[in-house]
Design a protein around this motif. Structure first.
Motif, PDB file in Angstrom:
ATOM      1  N   GLU A   1      43.726  44.095  39.049  1.00 35.52           N
ATOM      2  CA  GLU A   1      44.680  43.258  39.770  1.00 35.52           C
ATOM      3  C   GLU A   1      44.416  43.283  41.278  1.00 35.52           C
ATOM      4  N   ILE A   2      43.717  44.315  41.745  1.00 32.47           N
ATOM      5  CA  ILE A   2      43.410  44.396  43.180  1.00 32.47           C
ATOM      6  C   ILE A   2      42.452  43.282  43.592  1.00 32.47           C
ATOM      7  N   PRO A   3      41.257  43.144  42.964  1.00 29.54           N
ATOM      8  CA  PRO A   3      40.415  41.993  43.339  1.00 29.54           C
ATOM      9  C   PRO A   3      41.029  40.669  42.925  1.00 29.54           C
ATOM     10  N   ASN A   4      41.837  40.674  41.860  1.00 33.72           N
ATOM     11  CA  ASN A   4      42.455  39.439  41.380  1.00 33.72           C
ATOM     12  C   ASN A   4      43.408  38.836  42.424  1.00 33.72           C
ATOM     13  N   SER A   5      43.924  39.699  43.317  1.00 34.90           N
ATOM     14  CA  SER A   5      44.871  39.228  44.325  1.00 34.90           C
ATOM     15  C   SER A   5      44.190  38.610  45.538  1.00 34.90           C
ATOM     16  N   VAL A   6      42.862  38.704  45.615  1.00 30.38           N
ATOM     17  CA  VAL A   6      42.140  38.091  46.737  1.00 30.38           C
ATOM     18  C   VAL A   6      42.174  36.572  46.573  1.00 30.38           C
ATOM     19  N   PRO A   7      42.611  35.844  47.594  1.00 27.58           N
ATOM     20  CA  PRO A   7      42.694  34.382  47.464  1.00 27.58           C
ATOM     21  C   PRO A   7      41.335  33.756  47.156  1.00 27.58           C
TER      22      PRO A   7
ATOM     23  N   ILE B   1      36.099  36.941  40.550  1.00 30.11           N
ATOM     24  CA  ILE B   1      35.520  38.294  40.539  1.00 30.11           C
ATOM     25  C   ILE B   1      36.110  39.116  39.400  1.00 30.11           C
ATOM     26  N   ALA B   2      37.433  39.059  39.239  1.00 24.05           N
ATOM     27  CA  ALA B   2      38.085  39.816  38.175  1.00 24.05           C
ATOM     28  C   ALA B   2      37.616  39.352  36.811  1.00 24.05           C
ATOM     29  N   SER B   3      37.474  38.040  36.629  1.00 22.80           N
ATOM     30  CA  SER B   3      36.999  37.504  35.351  1.00 22.80           C
ATOM     31  C   SER B   3      35.561  37.925  35.070  1.00 22.80           C
ATOM     32  N   LEU B   4      34.754  37.996  36.118  1.00 23.99           N
ATOM     33  CA  LEU B   4      33.361  38.421  35.956  1.00 23.99           C
ATOM     34  C   LEU B   4      33.299  39.879  35.501  1.00 23.99           C
ATOM     35  N   PHE B   5      34.146  40.719  36.079  1.00 24.29           N
ATOM     36  CA  PHE B   5      34.190  42.119  35.667  1.00 24.29           C
ATOM     37  C   PHE B   5      34.676  42.242  34.224  1.00 24.29           C
ATOM     38  N   ARG B   6      35.709  41.510  33.873  1.00 21.36           N
ATOM     39  CA  ARG B   6      36.291  41.619  32.530  1.00 21.36           C
ATOM     40  C   ARG B   6      35.396  41.028  31.458  1.00 21.36           C
ATOM     41  N   GLY B   7      34.620  40.013  31.819  1.00 21.97           N
ATOM     42  CA  GLY B   7      33.862  39.302  30.800  1.00 21.97           C
ATOM     43  C   GLY B   7      34.744  38.347  30.027  1.00 21.97           C
TER      44      GLY B   7
ATOM     45  N   SER C   1      39.128  36.748  29.907  1.00 20.59           N
ATOM     46  CA  SER C   1      40.479  36.773  30.469  1.00 20.59           C
ATOM     47  C   SER C   1      41.178  38.112  30.276  1.00 20.59           C
ATOM     48  N   GLU C   2      40.680  38.956  29.361  1.00 27.85           N
ATOM     49  CA  GLU C   2      41.312  40.233  29.069  1.00 27.85           C
ATOM     50  C   GLU C   2      40.275  41.351  29.031  1.00 27.85           C
ATOM     51  N   VAL C   3      40.724  42.573  29.294  1.00 26.87           N
ATOM     52  CA  VAL C   3      39.855  43.751  29.185  1.00 26.87           C
ATOM     53  C   VAL C   3      39.604  44.047  27.708  1.00 26.87           C
ATOM     54  N   GLY C   4      38.340  44.193  27.337  1.00 25.43           N
ATOM     55  CA  GLY C   4      37.994  44.439  25.937  1.00 25.43           C
ATOM     56  C   GLY C   4      36.602  45.024  25.808  1.00 25.43           C
ATOM     57  N   GLU C   5      35.982  44.825  24.640  1.00 29.73           N
ATOM     58  CA  GLU C   5      34.657  45.386  24.378  1.00 29.73           C
ATOM     59  C   GLU C   5      33.614  44.803  25.335  1.00 29.73           C
ATOM     60  N   GLN C   6      33.759  43.520  25.644  1.00 33.00           N
ATOM     61  CA  GLN C   6      32.827  42.888  26.585  1.00 33.00           C
ATOM     62  C   GLN C   6      32.920  43.565  27.953  1.00 33.00           C
ATOM     63  N   THR C   7      34.130  43.958  28.331  1.00 32.05           N
ATOM     64  CA  THR C   7      34.325  44.632  29.619  1.00 32.05           C
ATOM     65  C   THR C   7      33.615  45.978  29.632  1.00 32.05           C
ATOM     66  N   VAL C   8      33.736  46.727  28.527  1.00 34.01           N
ATOM     67  CA  VAL C   8      33.078  48.031  28.442  1.00 34.01           C
ATOM     68  C   VAL C   8      31.576  47.881  28.592  1.00 34.01           C
ATOM     69  N   GLN C   9      30.996  46.894  27.924  1.00 28.69           N
ATOM     70  CA  GLN C   9      29.548  46.693  28.003  1.00 28.69           C
ATOM     71  C   GLN C   9      29.124  46.314  29.422  1.00 28.69           C
ATOM     72  N   ARG C  10      29.927  45.484  30.077  1.00 24.99           N
ATOM     73  CA  ARG C  10      29.590  45.097  31.454  1.00 24.99           C
ATOM     74  C   ARG C  10      29.738  46.275  32.404  1.00 24.99           C
ATOM     75  N   PHE C  11      30.797  47.040  32.223  1.00 24.34           N
ATOM     76  CA  PHE C  11      30.997  48.206  33.082  1.00 24.34           C
ATOM     77  C   PHE C  11      29.895  49.237  32.864  1.00 24.34           C
ATOM     78  N   PHE C  12      29.452  49.385  31.621  1.00 26.64           N
ATOM     79  CA  PHE C  12      28.378  50.339  31.334  1.00 26.64           C
ATOM     80  C   PHE C  12      27.085  49.903  32.011  1.00 26.64           C
ATOM     81  N   ALA C  13      26.741  48.612  31.906  1.00 23.76           N
ATOM     82  CA  ALA C  13      25.535  48.101  32.562  1.00 23.76           C
ATOM     83  C   ALA C  13      25.627  48.274  34.073  1.00 23.76           C
ATOM     84  N   LEU C  14      26.821  48.025  34.609  1.00 27.03           N
ATOM     85  CA  LEU C  14      27.032  48.196  36.053  1.00 27.03           C
ATOM     86  C   LEU C  14      26.895  49.662  36.450  1.00 27.03           C
ATOM     87  N   HIS C  15      27.509  50.541  35.668  1.00 22.87           N
ATOM     88  CA  HIS C  15      27.573  51.960  35.991  1.00 22.87           C
ATOM     89  C   HIS C  15      26.217  52.656  35.832  1.00 22.87           C
ATOM     90  N   ALA C  16      25.488  52.312  34.782  1.00 25.73           N
ATOM     91  CA  ALA C  16      24.276  53.062  34.438  1.00 25.73           C
ATOM     92  C   ALA C  16      22.987  52.400  34.913  1.00 25.73           C
TER      93      ALA C  16
END
Length: 362
Positions: free
Chosen positions: A160-166, A172-178, A180-195
């Protein structure tokens, strides 16, 4: 063999012809570090480097068993409870992550108040700020990977922090989530980002930052700059300062090991997107300040307007913080130097105050 690696020996000359050891030896012998009452702050950069190296080592070990996607929670459960010493490696990884960000914040504020961003160290300041931003992304992307209920709902709140940026925030928030909602796609994206993505960005920038530190050396705080050159004290970097720096690494290692052993990192039940959020959900401590600022502005102004204004204020403050070398340019004291110090005290007070406020108000 090590004993034969001395200047003048055949073994030394063999390496010297290929690696240029004479240059390294000359640099180590002539590099000095200032000694004064603020010298203790010099070690925090090294502590943050040590914590990052611990993260790299333990992260590689965790990669062996971690499975992003639908099996994320089960793989972390197996690491924690089934794999021999898996709980220890995971706990060390998490505690060193918190130690890394804490030491980076201490290092940043000490650099700021010692005015080590002034000429010729502007790029050292900017590269350090970029490393801090990447470090925060490391923490945010890694927090979701266990995919337990706390990490799931905390990530939803954190996005919600980046989501509040006008304008660009929702994208940006949608790109992170993959989606509209946090789910398995989000985990895979976060893993690729993190590792993958973040290490590829962080490591080259880290080498540039370390090179800049070595090139310009340790700066003197304003109180020391006013002293005559004859009264300034220094110690050789090698071996005097290096041994003290390594001693700080040893202390940091013991603290991390103690915390990991006495307070092993726990994990909750698997995340259920349909379940209601547990009470008291909030981001990690390093994101609590902007989160609380958004809450305050949201209470003062209706809905999205308050959050947008809050994020705008935080972004403006961050931009001014990064650009401070262009404002406070003189090494000697003056009006701008005092204003920069007041601004730093205000930023430190607001960050600590809003963080505490966020936890007290839960």
């Amino acid at each position: 063999m090590v004993g034969n690696l001395k200047p003048g020996s055949k073994l030394y000359e063999w390496f010297n012809d290929r690696l240029g050891l004479d240059e390294l030896v000359a640099f180590a012998q002539h590099k000095t570090v200032p000694v004064h009452k603020h010298s203790a702050w010099y070690y925090w950069g090294g502590i943050s480097l040590f914590c990052f190296l611990v993260q790299l080592f333990t992260g590689v070990l965790l990669l062996i068993y971690y499975r992003p996607g639908p099996d994320a929670h089960e793989s972390v459960r197996q690491i924690t409870y089934d794999i021999h010493f898996g709980w220890l490696i995971r706990s060390v990884h998490n505690w060193s992550a918190n130690g890394f960000l804490l030491s980076v914040f201490v290092h940043m504020f000490s650099v700021y108040f010692m005015k080590s961003y002034q000429k010729p160290r502007e790029f050292g300041w900017w590269s350090g700020m970029a490393l801090l931003m990447l470090g925060l992304l490391f923490g945010f992307s890694g927090y979701l990977l266990p995919m337990d209920d706390l990490a799931f709902f905390a990530t939803k709140v954190g996005l919600e922090i980046p989501n509040s940026v006008p304008v660009v925030g929702p994208t940006i928030a949608s790109l992170f989530r993959g989606g509209s909602e946090v789910g398995e796609q989000t985990v895979q994206r976060f893993f690729a980002l993190h590792a993958v993505v973040l290490p590829l960005l962080y490591l080259p920038l880290l080498f540039v930052h370390l090179w800049l530190v070595q090139k310009h050396g340790m700066s003197l705080p304003p109180s020391e700059q006013e002293k005559p050159v004859a009264k300034l004290k220094t110690i050789p970097f090698f071996p005097n300062f290096l041994l003290k720096d390594l001693a700080m690494w040893l202390i940091a290692m013991n603290v991390i090991a103690l915390m990991a052993s006495l307070f092993p990192w726990q994990m909750g039940k698997a995340a259920d997107p349909l379940a209601p959020a547990p009470p008291g959900i909030h981001p990690e401590w390093y994101f609590m300040s902007p989160f609380q600022l958004l809450k305050i502005m949201g209470n003062l102004m209706p809905g999205a307007l308050g959050e947008g204004v809050g994020m705008g204020v935080f972004t403006l403050g961050l931009a001014l913080w990064c650009l401070i070398p262009l404002y406070d340019t003189k090494s000697a004291g003056g009006k701008r130097a005092r204003n920069a110090t007041y601004f730093g005290l205000l930023a430190l007070g607001l960050y600590i105050g809003t963080t505490i406020w966020g936890y007290v108000g839960l």
